[in-house]
Design a protein around this motif. Structure first.
Motif, PDB file in Angstrom:
ATOM      1  N   LEU A  95       0.719  -1.126  -0.132  1.00  0.00           N
ATOM      2  CA  LEU A  95       0.056   0.060   0.121  1.00  0.00           C
ATOM      3  C   LEU A  95       1.063   1.276  -0.457  1.00  0.00           C
ATOM      4  O   LEU A  95       2.142   1.313   0.091  1.00  0.00           O
ATOM      5  N   LEU A  96       0.412   2.256  -0.123  1.00  0.00           N
ATOM      6  CA  LEU A  96       1.071   4.080  -0.262  1.00  0.00           C
ATOM      7  C   LEU A  96       0.438   4.277   0.469  1.00  0.00           C
ATOM      8  O   LEU A  96      -0.977   4.263   0.915  1.00  0.00           O
ATOM      9  N   PRO A  97       0.485   5.423   1.224  1.00  0.00           N
ATOM     10  CA  PRO A  97       1.015   6.631   1.970  1.00  0.00           C
ATOM     11  C   PRO A  97      -0.245   6.888   1.713  1.00  0.00           C
ATOM     12  O   PRO A  97      -0.702   7.734   0.838  1.00  0.00           O
ATOM     13  N   LYS A  98      -1.286   7.823   3.264  1.00  0.00           N
ATOM     14  CA  LYS A  98      -1.933   8.288   2.837  1.00  0.00           C
ATOM     15  C   LYS A  98      -1.976   9.637   3.545  1.00  0.00           C
ATOM     16  O   LYS A  98      -1.484   9.823   4.438  1.00  0.00           O
ATOM     17  N   PRO A  99      -3.061  11.014   3.011  1.00  0.00           N
ATOM     18  CA  PRO A  99      -3.350  11.871   4.080  1.00  0.00           C
ATOM     19  C   PRO A  99      -3.626  11.103   5.227  1.00  0.00           C
ATOM     20  O   PRO A  99      -4.564  10.369   5.575  1.00  0.00           O
ATOM     21  N   GLY A 100      -2.755  11.831   6.808  1.00  0.00           N
ATOM     22  CA  GLY A 100      -3.164  11.740   7.833  1.00  0.00           C
ATOM     23  C   GLY A 100      -2.484  10.372   8.768  1.00  0.00           C
ATOM     24  O   GLY A 100      -2.450  10.002   9.329  1.00  0.00           O
ATOM     25  N   ASP A 101      -1.640   9.329   7.656  1.00  0.00           N
ATOM     26  CA  ASP A 101      -0.436   8.288   8.164  1.00  0.00           C
ATOM     27  C   ASP A 101       0.598   9.168   8.437  1.00  0.00           C
ATOM     28  O   ASP A 101       0.630  10.484   8.150  1.00  0.00           O
ATOM     29  N   LYS A 102       1.011   8.390   9.628  1.00  0.00           N
ATOM     30  CA  LYS A 102       2.594   9.415  10.577  1.00  0.00           C
ATOM     31  C   LYS A 102       3.003   8.977  10.007  1.00  0.00           C
ATOM     32  O   LYS A 102       3.791   7.954   9.956  1.00  0.00           O
ATOM     33  N   PHE A 103       4.271  10.150  10.032  1.00  0.00           N
ATOM     34  CA  PHE A 103       5.615   9.761   9.623  1.00  0.00           C
ATOM     35  C   PHE A 103       6.630  10.407  10.912  1.00  0.00           C
ATOM     36  O   PHE A 103       6.102  11.242  11.331  1.00  0.00           O
ATOM     37  N   ALA A 104       8.092   9.688  11.005  1.00  0.00           N
ATOM     38  CA  ALA A 104       8.858  10.187  12.422  1.00  0.00           C
ATOM     39  C   ALA A 104       9.784  10.154  11.830  1.00  0.00           C
ATOM     40  O   ALA A 104       9.833   9.040  10.552  1.00  0.00           O
ATOM     41  N   ASN A 105      11.045  10.592  12.391  1.00  0.00           N
ATOM     42  CA  ASN A 105      12.964  10.214  12.012  1.00  0.00           C
ATOM     43  C   ASN A 105      13.142   9.654  13.462  1.00  0.00           C
ATOM     44  O   ASN A 105      12.629   9.604  14.412  1.00  0.00           O
ATOM     45  N   LEU A 106      14.697   9.727  13.721  1.00  0.00           N
ATOM     46  CA  LEU A 106      15.541   8.820  14.822  1.00  0.00           C
ATOM     47  C   LEU A 106      15.453  10.055  15.953  1.00  0.00           C
ATOM     48  O   LEU A 106      16.195  10.020  16.916  1.00  0.00           O
ATOM     49  N   TRP A 107      14.930  11.744  15.786  1.00  0.00           N
ATOM     50  CA  TRP A 107      15.058  12.430  16.519  1.00  0.00           C
ATOM     51  C   TRP A 107      14.313  13.076  17.426  1.00  0.00           C
ATOM     52  O   TRP A 107      13.797  14.209  18.190  1.00  0.00           O
ATOM     53  N   GLY A 108      12.658  12.212  17.464  1.00  0.00           N
ATOM     54  CA  GLY A 108      11.880  12.910  18.217  1.00  0.00           C
ATOM     55  C   GLY A 108      10.599  13.432  17.035  1.00  0.00           C
ATOM     56  O   GLY A 108       9.310  13.471  17.446  1.00  0.00           O
ATOM     57  N   ASN A 109      11.335  14.040  15.943  1.00  0.00           N
ATOM     58  CA  ASN A 109      10.197  15.313  15.427  1.00  0.00           C
ATOM     59  C   ASN A 109       8.970  13.826  14.574  1.00  0.00           C
ATOM     60  O   ASN A 109       9.626  13.190  13.991  1.00  0.00           O
ATOM     61  N   LYS A 110       7.589  14.280  14.687  1.00  0.00           N
ATOM     62  CA  LYS A 110       6.993  13.343  14.409  1.00  0.00           C
ATOM     63  C   LYS A 110       5.466  14.202  14.197  1.00  0.00           C
ATOM     64  O   LYS A 110       5.457  15.094  14.313  1.00  0.00           O
ATOM     65  N   GLY A 111       4.822  13.454  12.892  1.00  0.00           N
ATOM     66  CA  GLY A 111       4.287  14.271  12.260  1.00  0.00           C
ATOM     67  C   GLY A 111       3.283  13.555  11.352  1.00  0.00           C
ATOM     68  O   GLY A 111       2.866  12.780  10.693  1.00  0.00           O
ATOM     69  N   VAL A 112       2.012  13.742  10.894  1.00  0.00           N
ATOM     70  CA  VAL A 112       0.681  13.429   9.768  1.00  0.00           C
ATOM     71  C   VAL A 112       1.269  13.964   9.372  1.00  0.00           C
ATOM     72  O   VAL A 112       1.114  15.376   8.319  1.00  0.00           O
ATOM     73  N   ALA A 113       0.816  13.249   8.386  1.00  0.00           N
ATOM     74  CA  ALA A 113       0.662  13.893   6.747  1.00  0.00           C
ATOM     75  C   ALA A 113      -0.279  14.626   5.622  1.00  0.00           C
ATOM     76  O   ALA A 113      -1.416  14.363   6.152  1.00  0.00           O
ATOM     77  N   SER A 114      -0.528  15.894   5.843  1.00  0.00           N
ATOM     78  CA  SER A 114      -1.664  16.481   5.996  1.00  0.00           C
ATOM     79  C   SER A 114      -2.234  16.785   4.500  1.00  0.00           C
ATOM     80  O   SER A 114      -3.065  17.033   4.133  1.00  0.00           O
ATOM     81  N   SER A 115      -1.277  16.189   3.156  1.00  0.00           N
ATOM     82  CA  SER A 115      -1.003  16.459   1.813  1.00  0.00           C
ATOM     83  C   SER A 115      -0.784  15.184   1.235  1.00  0.00           C
ATOM     84  O   SER A 115       0.842  14.796   1.909  1.00  0.00           O
ATOM     85  N   VAL A 116      -0.743  14.654   0.395  1.00  0.00           N
ATOM     86  CA  VAL A 116       0.079  14.034  -0.499  1.00  0.00           C
ATOM     87  C   VAL A 116      -0.202  14.040  -1.829  1.00  0.00           C
ATOM     88  O   VAL A 116      -0.927  13.973  -2.671  1.00  0.00           O
ATOM     89  N   GLY A 117       0.732  13.797  -2.822  1.00  0.00           N
ATOM     90  CA  GLY A 117       1.225  14.280  -4.269  1.00  0.00           C
ATOM     91  C   GLY A 117      -0.090  15.189  -4.794  1.00  0.00           C
ATOM     92  O   GLY A 117       0.389  14.936  -6.001  1.00  0.00           O
ATOM     93  N   GLU A 118      -0.254  16.125  -3.551  1.00  0.00           N
ATOM     94  CA  GLU A 118      -0.610  17.208  -4.639  1.00  0.00           C
ATOM     95  C   GLU A 118       0.861  18.126  -5.841  1.00  0.00           C
ATOM     96  O   GLU A 118       0.238  18.512  -6.718  1.00  0.00           O
ATOM     97  N   LYS A 119       1.394  18.379  -5.324  1.00  0.00           N
ATOM     98  CA  LYS A 119       2.871  19.055  -5.956  1.00  0.00           C
ATOM     99  C   LYS A 119       4.055  18.902  -5.716  1.00  0.00           C
ATOM    100  O   LYS A 119       3.943  18.000  -4.757  1.00  0.00           O
ATOM    101  N   GLU A 120       4.654  18.836  -6.566  1.00  0.00           N
ATOM    102  CA  GLU A 120       6.375  18.376  -6.637  1.00  0.00           C
ATOM    103  C   GLU A 120       7.315  19.579  -6.164  1.00  0.00           C
ATOM    104  O   GLU A 120       6.788  20.782  -6.724  1.00  0.00           O
ATOM    105  N   TYR A 121       7.969  18.771  -5.433  1.00  0.00           N
ATOM    106  CA  TYR A 121       9.150  20.286  -5.051  1.00  0.00           C
ATOM    107  C   TYR A 121      10.616  19.415  -5.447  1.00  0.00           C
ATOM    108  O   TYR A 121      10.788  18.227  -5.294  1.00  0.00           O
ATOM    109  N   HIS A 122      11.475  20.313  -6.119  1.00  0.00           N
ATOM    110  CA  HIS A 122      12.977  20.190  -6.307  1.00  0.00           C
ATOM    111  C   HIS A 122      13.561  21.368  -5.822  1.00  0.00           C
ATOM    112  O   HIS A 122      13.190  22.190  -5.785  1.00  0.00           O
ATOM    113  N   LEU A 123      14.940  20.994  -5.141  1.00  0.00           N
ATOM    114  CA  LEU A 123      15.661  21.864  -4.566  1.00  0.00           C
ATOM    115  C   LEU A 123      16.665  21.038  -5.847  1.00  0.00           C
ATOM    116  O   LEU A 123      17.814  20.838  -6.118  1.00  0.00           O
TER     117      LEU A 123
END
Length: 557
Positions: A281-309
């Protein structure tokens, strides 16, 4: 000093203690990803193979004598036999006839990497810190289309069909066998019910069951009344396996394996078809993400726009997987993620690009050693001793892997002066500490951060609302989902504003409005949500007003 889980966190001394505790909980809750990767920066204490539940180790030397899709039979050198049980997300790399030594891995989880003897519980995601279109409110993140495919995950599926014993005709799909894949809505089996009279055959009731998730079948078995022969209803491969058990492995009790097949059911003399599988399955809005340093949050939107640096110095155009809000860094004091982000970009993109530009093998080796020595001299010396033990062909192979996969390094658990070291590397390599974002037409901070998808998946949390007793202290519902900060952002991302309003008012601490709603439901069957400013909403308004510097009117205008 460190737990098995906490030892996975690099640059832990740059992270607040409370955030380290959160991070260790997040690592334990990580979802098994299809494309899981090892971190680019590995702490020295991360190698904890023997203490991990992700592997089953051999207690002594032996040989694999038989293998099935859910069991591996081994024979030790002292003629003792044993069976290692496999599950949907576990696998065995050994084949029949292979020998093994004591403490070798017999069964491993799919997230376990046998080469590095480490657990892969996330991906090295490209991230940027910005607030595009106000979608990264508070802890929420944005997952782009590139990121959505990167975080594809595996989810175990178990489907149980209870079958009436008599007057039933069952037709299963021809695809229903191990290894076959079902798509959402595809027919699994048809159950036709009829009476004993021949005339009623034309008036049979047909019940069709369809797959609710796309999944690949890993195992199927049927269970009937315990008085009947269990093996009679198994697939042919299972029958042959148990026949071998009966004749060849006399020291091992086959009842243990049968109990494994029948696990987690309370049978009442009915027949069952049980299908095990793994869904992708692919993640959807509302699924929860985190990193190794305690930052966590749900996905407010998925795939609406692409960004490049864009890195102009090295002509690197980096597709973004996750967009974070900048608020998440200073207010949480988890600066370890900033170090990983900056150094991770160099390891994933700049070092491979630099190696490709160098022509001679000696120049490439010198560059790697000098780069590593700037970060951690202890492990740079180990890299030098490793290179001395390799021949030219092996060194070329090693550098080729770095050019394609990135430079993976090991660092001391406690590393100091990391900001100065990274600043030195950025200046020596002529790398800017910021990027140009093409879509936003401005300079943005970003890089690479090891990111996990957590088991808190939106589709697992769908629940019916109910009106019942609440906790006396917190006034939260006792039988439903607790309404916390993450749940609030999840509901907001799905625009479920009526349910959000209900959760923050009558399901929380607006006792008068709640009593009114319940009495209306009992008397008329209908209710209208009319709530006044309850304490939790009052606090929320006060917080927003203080941020905006606006006066709050006490008369609720």
């Amino acid at each position: 000093m460190f737990s098995t889980v906490t030892s996975q966190i690099s640059f832990v001394n740059f992270t607040d203690g409370n955030r380290v505790q959160m991070a260790s909980s997040m690592i334990r809750q990580s979802q098994c990803l299809v494309n899981a990767e090892l971190p680019l920066i590995i702490p020295e204490n991360a190698f904890v193979r023997g203490q991990s539940f992700t592997v089953q180790l051999a207690p002594k030397d032996g040989q694999v004598i038989d293998k099935h899709n859910y069991a591996v039979v081994v024979k030790y050198n002292d003629d003792e036999e044993d069976v290692f049980i496999l599950d949907d997300l576990f696998e065995c790399d050994l084949k029949i006839g292979d020998t093994f030594k004591k403490n070798d891995v017999i069964v491993r989880h799919k997230s376990y990497d046998p080469k590095y003897q480490l657990i892969k519980f996330g991906v090295n995601a490209n991230v940027m810190f910005a607030v595009p279109e106000a979608k990264t409110h508070e802890d929420a993140v944005i997952i782009t289309k590139h990121g959505q495919s990167l975080f594809e995950y595996e989810y175990p599926v178990k489907i149980v069909y209870e079958l009436p014993a008599e007057n039933t005709l069952i037709q299963v799909s021809p695809k229903l066998r191990p290894g076959m894949t079902f798509q959402t809505g595809e027919e699994i089996l048809t159950i036709s019910k009829y009476s004993s009279s021949l005339a009623s055959l034309f008036n049979m009731q047909v019940n069709k069951d369809h797959a609710s998730l796309p999944f690949t079948v890993t195992n199927i078995f049927t269970y009937v009344d315990p008085k009947t022969n269990f093996l009679q209803y198994q697939p042919e491969s299972t029958k042959k396996f148990f026949e071998t058990f009966s004749t060849s492995y006399k020291k091992y009790d086959k009842q243990i394996l049968q109990r494994y097949l029948k696990r987690s059911f309370s049978f009442d003399s009915s027949a069952f078809i049980v299908i095990y599988g793994v869904a992708r399955l692919l993640p959807k809005p509302g699924d929860k993400f985190a990193n190794l340093w305690g930052n966590k949050g749900v996905a407010s939107s998925v795939g609406e726009k692409e960004y490049h640096l864009y890195d102009r110095n090295y002509d690197i155009r980096m597709p973004i997987h996750v967009v974070h809000t900048p608020v998440g860094i200073p207010s949480r004091m988890n600066l370890g993620q900033v170090i990983y982000m900056s150094l991770g970009y160099l390891l994933k993109y700049v070092v491979p690009k630099k190696l490709v530009s160098l022509k001679h093998l000696s120049d490439k080796v010198n560059f790697l050693v000098k780069f590593y020595a700037t970060i951690d001299r202890k492990y740079a010396k180990k890299l030098v001793s490793l290179l001395k033990s390799l021949n030219e062909k092996q060194i070329k192979q090693m550098i080729s892997e770095i050019e394609s996969e990135g430079f993976r390094i090991i660092v001391s658990q406690f590393t100091y002066n990391m900001f100065e070291k990274i600043d030195k590397l950025y200046k020596e390599l002529n790398v800017d500490p910021y990027f140009y974002c093409e879509e936003m037409n401005q300079m943005i901070g970003g890089g690479v951060i090891y990111t996990m998808l957590l088991e808190h998946l939106a589709f697992k949390k769908l629940k019916h609302t109910s009106y019942s007793s609440v906790d006396k202290k917190t006034l939260q519902p006792l039988d439903g989902q607790r309404m916390g900060e993450m749940e609030m952002w999840t509901l907001a991302s799905y625009d479920a504003l009526n349910f959000l309003k209900e959760s923050l008012t009558i399901r929380s601490d607006d006792i008068l409005a709640k009593s009114k709603v319940i009495s209306d439901l009992i008397r008329t069957g209908n209710s209208s949500l009319k709530t006044k400013l309850n304490p939790s909403t009052y606090l929320l308004f006060k917080a927003y007003m203080s941020l905006l510097g606006v006066e709050f009117l006490e008369d609720e205008e």
